[in-house]
Each structure stands twice: as structure tokens, then as C-alpha cells.
Design an enzyme around this catalytic site. Structure first.
Site, mmCIF file in Angstrom:
data_model
loop_
_atom_site.group_PDB
_atom_site.id
_atom_site.type_symbol
_atom_site.label_atom_id
_atom_site.label_comp_id
_atom_site.label_asym_id
_atom_site.label_seq_id
_atom_site.Cartn_x
_atom_site.Cartn_y
_atom_site.Cartn_z
ATOM 1 N N SER A 253 3.357 10.223 -4.129
ATOM 2 C CA SER A 253 2.035 10.649 -4.571
ATOM 3 C C SER A 253 2.184 11.878 -5.478
ATOM 4 O O SER A 253 2.925 11.825 -6.459
ATOM 5 C CB SER A 253 1.148 10.942 -3.354
ATOM 6 O OG SER A 253 -0.172 11.214 -3.752
ATOM 7 N N ARG A 324 -13.460 14.660 1.070
ATOM 8 C CA ARG A 324 -12.426 13.874 1.747
ATOM 9 C C ARG A 324 -12.830 12.410 1.856
ATOM 10 O O ARG A 324 -11.980 11.513 1.751
ATOM 11 C CB ARG A 324 -12.154 14.444 3.138
ATOM 12 C CG ARG A 324 -10.975 13.802 3.845
ATOM 13 C CD ARG A 324 -9.680 14.042 3.092
ATOM 14 N NE ARG A 324 -8.513 13.616 3.855
ATOM 15 C CZ ARG A 324 -7.257 13.822 3.479
ATOM 16 N NH1 ARG A 324 -7.016 14.439 2.337
ATOM 17 N NH2 ARG A 324 -6.248 13.425 4.219
ATOM 18 N N ASP A 495 -2.558 -0.232 -4.980
ATOM 19 C CA ASP A 495 -2.878 1.189 -5.173
ATOM 20 C C ASP A 495 -3.861 1.336 -6.333
ATOM 21 O O ASP A 495 -3.576 0.931 -7.459
ATOM 22 C CB ASP A 495 -1.590 1.955 -5.478
ATOM 23 C CG ASP A 495 -1.765 3.473 -5.462
ATOM 24 O OD1 ASP A 495 -2.915 3.947 -5.562
ATOM 25 O OD2 ASP A 495 -0.746 4.180 -5.364
ATOM 26 N N HIS A 532 -2.730 3.235 -1.820
ATOM 27 C CA HIS A 532 -1.925 4.419 -2.102
ATOM 28 C C HIS A 532 -1.219 4.941 -0.850
ATOM 29 O O HIS A 532 -0.112 5.489 -0.935
ATOM 30 C CB HIS A 532 -2.821 5.508 -2.697
ATOM 31 C CG HIS A 532 -2.068 6.713 -3.151
ATOM 32 N ND1 HIS A 532 -1.136 6.667 -4.161
ATOM 33 C CD2 HIS A 532 -2.095 8.007 -2.728
ATOM 34 C CE1 HIS A 532 -0.617 7.872 -4.346
ATOM 35 N NE2 HIS A 532 -1.173 8.697 -3.488
ATOM 36 N N ASP A 533 -1.837 4.771 0.302
ATOM 37 C CA ASP A 533 -1.256 5.287 1.550
ATOM 38 C C ASP A 533 -0.049 4.492 2.036
ATOM 39 O O ASP A 533 0.522 4.824 3.085
ATOM 40 C CB ASP A 533 -2.317 5.314 2.658
ATOM 41 C CG ASP A 533 -3.121 6.603 2.646
ATOM 42 O OD1 ASP A 533 -2.802 7.487 1.834
ATOM 43 O OD2 ASP A 533 -4.069 6.724 3.442
#
Length: 551
Positions: A253, A324, A495, A532-533
Site C-alpha cells: 500500500s 474511516r 483492488d 486492497h486489503d
């Protein structure tokens, strides 16, 4: 002869009803009808007769009241409760601000100033770090592990801090980052809030208040910084540790950006590069998403009323929670959420609500709630902005080099302790454009034909160019420093924050720059739906490739 009013009205209603039923997807406005004022019109004969008849009390209509009860908003009540709780903590002197410490860490203090890319200067700074594995005699087995935006240096549990780290299974004996072979170093980035110097740190040059608890923090006096600034601070730590060269620079990332930047800045000091779900330049979508998070945060009254100096009062927890939640949307993928949540509601037995109701809404609400006091709001602003500014293209790097040279004189003043107030006051200036960007009426073909420069830039960034793996020449020049460095570049098809074309672009640019030792791996949706995680979750896919590459 005109139709009676009641008949005409009924016909209109019937017509509208038939239209709606036969055209369910099309919306129609109701047919125009005459507006009648009951105060000006004469009562009809039947109305006059009815008016003369006495009204029985039991038949008298009750006062008109709404049959709908107002909705409740427990999500907003929870925010109010949190604010009240934080206010009570402040009044009881138990400390209003959350603790951003991530447990026991090692600390490196640099007493020498550091010049930042955009002209800011930190007269001194701290870097929090943790290590795993043993550094060998010639100090040649060190791996610098770079973190994501909000991560601390705690990548794995230690004797001092047994809490599991954010890459717990990726580090250890026999793990991808094998502690039997390598000495792993992970830092909290400059600008962060987990022990390294950032906006929440005490400003050593500010006039302190009498109370030690109220010493002036940097807040928004903290200067704008870049990924390269963070890496320079890390190399200051490596110098202090006596490590001349890294076995590898590894990151995911935001860390994937830093791992590349480390080799661009210090090519002779990096043996291998691993960049997972990173990029060589931030693209507009990711910039837009981070900008939106910052705007939500800065419009929290706790932030806007103090212009970021909220430390003596209440932290902007509502803005942080919403920021968040927005970020979480970009971290995962739609296909995963379709399988995991679908359209299921948290409690189907209850009526729908405007507060979190669907399972996906409760998931986002929880993600924001558990994080809103875990990270410093100003650190989020500064670190996310550094991500937006990231561009390893030759033109941008030359611009930064010019800015650094024009501000090099500031180091002399800070080192001698003679920096002038007006110099410090101008370390960070943000200006808005005179005229905002407006949408153009021209077509894509007209835009491409508007100028040769724009046409060339559009061709280089078009989907066709990306699919054909034709990287911009500017980026190829910028990555020339990595032409001899073995590199592993990994991406994930699901992603959306760092889309897979960005990793293909890195690999293509490195190869075009002359690098013959580039390994590019892309995990398709058949291997990962975590978006993405994935870099945090896929030990076999991500970890396995890293293990094989490092050897």
C-alpha cells in the site's frame, strides 16, 4: 358542455393510475387540475344544507395529528454520548486526548534538523521502530518494512508488546520475512502518531505554556511532507544503526510507494525491492477519495473551530469516523461484500431506519467507530496528503529537487538556532486556484486535439496504453535508478484504491528502464476478492510470492 368536476377528477386519477401501472419505470407528473379556494367560493347547496345541521359531539372530528412517528437516531445519539464523555474527561483532568501509543517501541532521536521537500524544516525528530530477527556481523541482512497509512511499527508481536501485529503471520521463523535469515526493521512514519514526530508532537521551537500538560503541539504548524521525506528519516535511523545497505526494501500500500522511493533516493543502499499493491504515482481516483476524507474530517466542528489545534479540547471523532468509513469502502471489493453481506439487513423484523440498517452499513459503522480515537486526525491529513503528492516521474522529481535546493539555506539557520520567525511562518502555504476547474462541453476527440502536449499525455494514460503496458516516458526516466535492482511488483485485480494497472505500469516502466530482473504478479479475482486489503490477509498468495522472491 363541460364534465362535472368530480367526474373529471376521477377520470384523471384513473388515467394516472393506468399510466403508472402500464409504465412502471417511467415517472409522470399528475395532470394539471384547477386549484379551488374554499374561502372565496360560494358553498354549494349541499354544503349550505350540511352547514345548518347540528353536529353531534361524538361525530365531531378530532384534531388532525400525524399518524407517523418520528424516526429515532441512535447513531447520532452515540456520537453525542461520546462527545459528552470526552468533555467530562477534559473537566476531570484525566486527559481528553486518546493515547496514540501502540505499545512498547524503540526510539531513535535525531538532534539534527531535517529539510523537507516542500521547504519545511523539523529542527529535530523522533522515529519509533521495532525489530525482529538478528542483525548479522556485517549488517547485510536488514530488511526495511514500510507500513500503510494508518499502521504503527508494530508489525509483529514482541516480548515488550505481545499484542499481535498487523503482519503477524508474515514475520517469524520460516515466514515470508524469515527471522532466521533476516533482521526486520519497521518504523512508524514521520508525520504519524505512534511514537514518531508528527502533528501531535510537541513543537520544540514554540513558546510553551506554563503547564507541562499544555505544551504547544505542532498541530497545523507541522510542515507538509512527502513519501521521500519519510524515507529520508528512515535512512537517518539506518545510519545511526550502522547499516550501510539493505538486503531489501519491502512495503505494501503506502509502504509499496516508499519501498520504490527508497531505491530511487538511495539506489546503492537497496539490494532488492518489494512493492505490493503500491504505485509509482498517485492517480486521480485515489487522490479524490483521500481528499473527500480530509474534507469530511476538516468540517467536523471540533476541527474547523480550532483549525486543527483541537489537542486541548475534544478530538474530531465524528469526522474521523466518517473518514474511516469512506476509506473502508476503498479497501475492500464489491464482489467480496456481495458474498459476505448481500442485501441482508441487521434485523429484518424491525422497520427500516436511516441509521445503520443493512449489514454492510453496520460493518462500515463499526469500522469507523473502533478507529475514530485510535489515530490522530492531523496525522491522517498530513500522511494522506503525502500519498497524494507522490509521483516518481522525472519531471516531478526535478521539481522537488529544485525546491529543496532553493530552501537548503534554512538548514543553516535551524542548525545554528538562529531561524527567524518570518522564515518559520512561511514553511507551509496552501493556496486555492483563482478559478476553479469547470466541466468542458468538448468531446474526447476535441480534447485530444486541443494541443499536442495534452494529446500526448492523454495517449500515455489512456486505457489502451495501460493494457498495452506502455508506461509514460516521464515515469521510465524517473525509475532509471532501479534499472539494476531486482524487483517484485504485486497487484490485485479486485483492488479499486490501487488498481492493478498501476502495478503493471511499475513493472513495464522498470523493464523499459532496462531492468531485466522484474517479477510481476497479479492476483486475479479467482484468487482474492479482498480488494486492497489482500496484502493484509493473503498469507499464501502475497506471502508466498515474497518468500520466493527474497530467496
Amino acid at each position: 358542455m363541460s364534465a362535472p368536476r368530480t367526474a373529471l377528477s376521477s377520470a384523471r386519477q384513473l388515467s394516472n393510475g393506468l399510466i403508472r401501472r402500464t409504465n412502471p419505470r417511467k415517472r409522470f407528473l399528475p395532470l394539471p387540475s384547477t386549484v379551488r379556494s374554499f374561502t372565496n367560493n360560494k358553498p354549494l347547496r349541499s354544503q349550505a344544507t350540511a352547514a345548518q345541521e347540528p353536529i353531534v359531539e361524538s361525530e365531531r372530528p378530532s384534531p388532525v395529528t400525524s399518524v407517523n412517528q418520528p424516526l429515532s437516531f441512535p447513531c447520532l445519539d452515540a456520537l453525542d454520548t461520546k462527545t459528552q464523555s470526552l468533555t467530562k474527561q477534559k473537566k476531570s483532568l484525566s486527559g481528553p486526548e486518546p493515547s496514540y501509543a501502540a505499545g512498547e517501541t524503540e526510539h531513535f532521536h535525531s538532534a539534527s534538523p531535517i529539510l523537507l521537500d516542500w521547504g519545511g524544516v523539523l529542527p529535530e525528530f523522533d522515529i519509533a521502530y521495532e525489530t525482529w530477527g538478528t542483525l548479522n556481523a556485517d549488517k547485510s541482512n536488514a530488511i526495511l518494512l514500510h507500513t500503510g497509512l494508518s499502521a504503527s511499527s508494530h508489525a509483529k508481536s514482541t516480548a515488550k508488546n505481545p499484542k499481535p501485529g498487523w503482519w503477524e503471520k508474515f514475520i517469524g521463523p520460516g515466514a515470508p520475512l524469515d527471522t532466521d535469515k533476516y533482521h526486520i526493521i519497521c518504523t512508524n512514519v514521520l508525520g504519524g502518531c505512534y511514537g514518531s514526530t508528527g502533528p501531535s508532537s510537541i513543537d520544540p521551537l514554540a513558546e510553551n505554556n506554563t503547564s507541562s500538560a499544555q505544551k504547544d503541539r505542532y498541530a497545523t504548524r507541522f510542515p507538509i511532507l512527502t513519501m521521500q521525506d519519510m524515507v529520508r528519516a528512515q535512512f537517518r535511523l539506518l545510519d545511526w544503526m550502522g547499516i550501510d545497505a539493505l538486503y531489501a526494501s519491502v512495503g505494501s500500500s503506502m509502504g509499496g510507494m516508499q519501498s520504490l522511493a527508497a531505491c530511487v533516493l538511495e539506489p546503492s543502499r537497496v539490494g532488492k525491492v518489494v512493492s505490493v499493491s503500491g504505485c509509482a504515482r498517485s492517480h486521480p481516483y485515489s487522490i479524490a477519495m483521500r481528499h473527500t476524507q480530509r474534507q469530511v474530517l476538516m468540517n467536523d466542528p471540533a476541527w474547523s473551530s480550532t483549525r486543527g489545534n483541537y489537542y486541548p479540547s475534544i478530538p474530531p471523532h465524528a469526522g474521523m469516523k466518517l473518514a474511516r468509513e469512506i476509506a473502508t469502502v476503498t479497501y475492500r471489493s464489491g464482489p467480496e461484500w456481495e458474498q459476505r453481506f448481500g442485501r441482508r439487513r441487521a434485523d429484518p423484523s424491525k422497520p427500516p431506519a436511516l441509521c445503520p440498517d443493512f449489514l454492510i452499513e453496520t460493518y462500515l459503522d463499526h469500522a469507523g467507530e473502533k478507529w475514530c480515537l485510535e489515530y490522530d486526525a492531523n496525522s491522517l491529513l498530513y500522511v494522506s496528503k503525502a500519498m497524494d503528492l507522490f509521483d516518481l516521474g522525472d519531471e516531478h522529481m526535478r521539481t522537488l529537487d529544485g525546491v529543496r535546493k532553493s530552501n537548503a539555506w534554512k538548514l543553516d539557520g535551524f542548525a545554528a538556532g538562529t531561524a527567524k520567525e518570518e522564515e518559520k511562518a512561511g514553511l507551509c502555504n496552501l493556496t486555492l486556484p483563482d478559478t476553479p476547474y469547470e466541466e468542458q462541453d468538448e468531446t474526447s476527440s476535441e480534447l485530444l486535439a486541443s494541443s499536442p502536449e495534452e494529446a500526448k499525455r492523454a495517449r500515455e494514460t489512456s486505457s489502451a496504453a495501460l493494457i498495452a503496458e506502455e508506461p509514460p516516458e516521464d515515469l521510465v526516466k524517473g525509475l532509471q535508478a532501479l534499472s539494476g535492482t531486482p524487483a517484485l511488483v504485486m497487484g490485485v485485480a479486485s483492488d479499486i484504491l490501487f488498481p492493478a494497472w498501476q502495478q503493471r505500469e511499475i513493472a513495464a516502466a522498470l523493464r523499459k528502464a532496462g531492468n531485466r530482473r522484474v517479477t510481476h504478479v497479479e492476483l486475479g479475482e479467482d484468487r482474492s476478492l479482498f480488494g486492497h486489503d489482500t496484502f493484509l490477509l493473503d498469507l499464501e498468495g502475497v506471502g508466498g510470492e515474497i518468500r520466493r522472491f527474497l530467496g
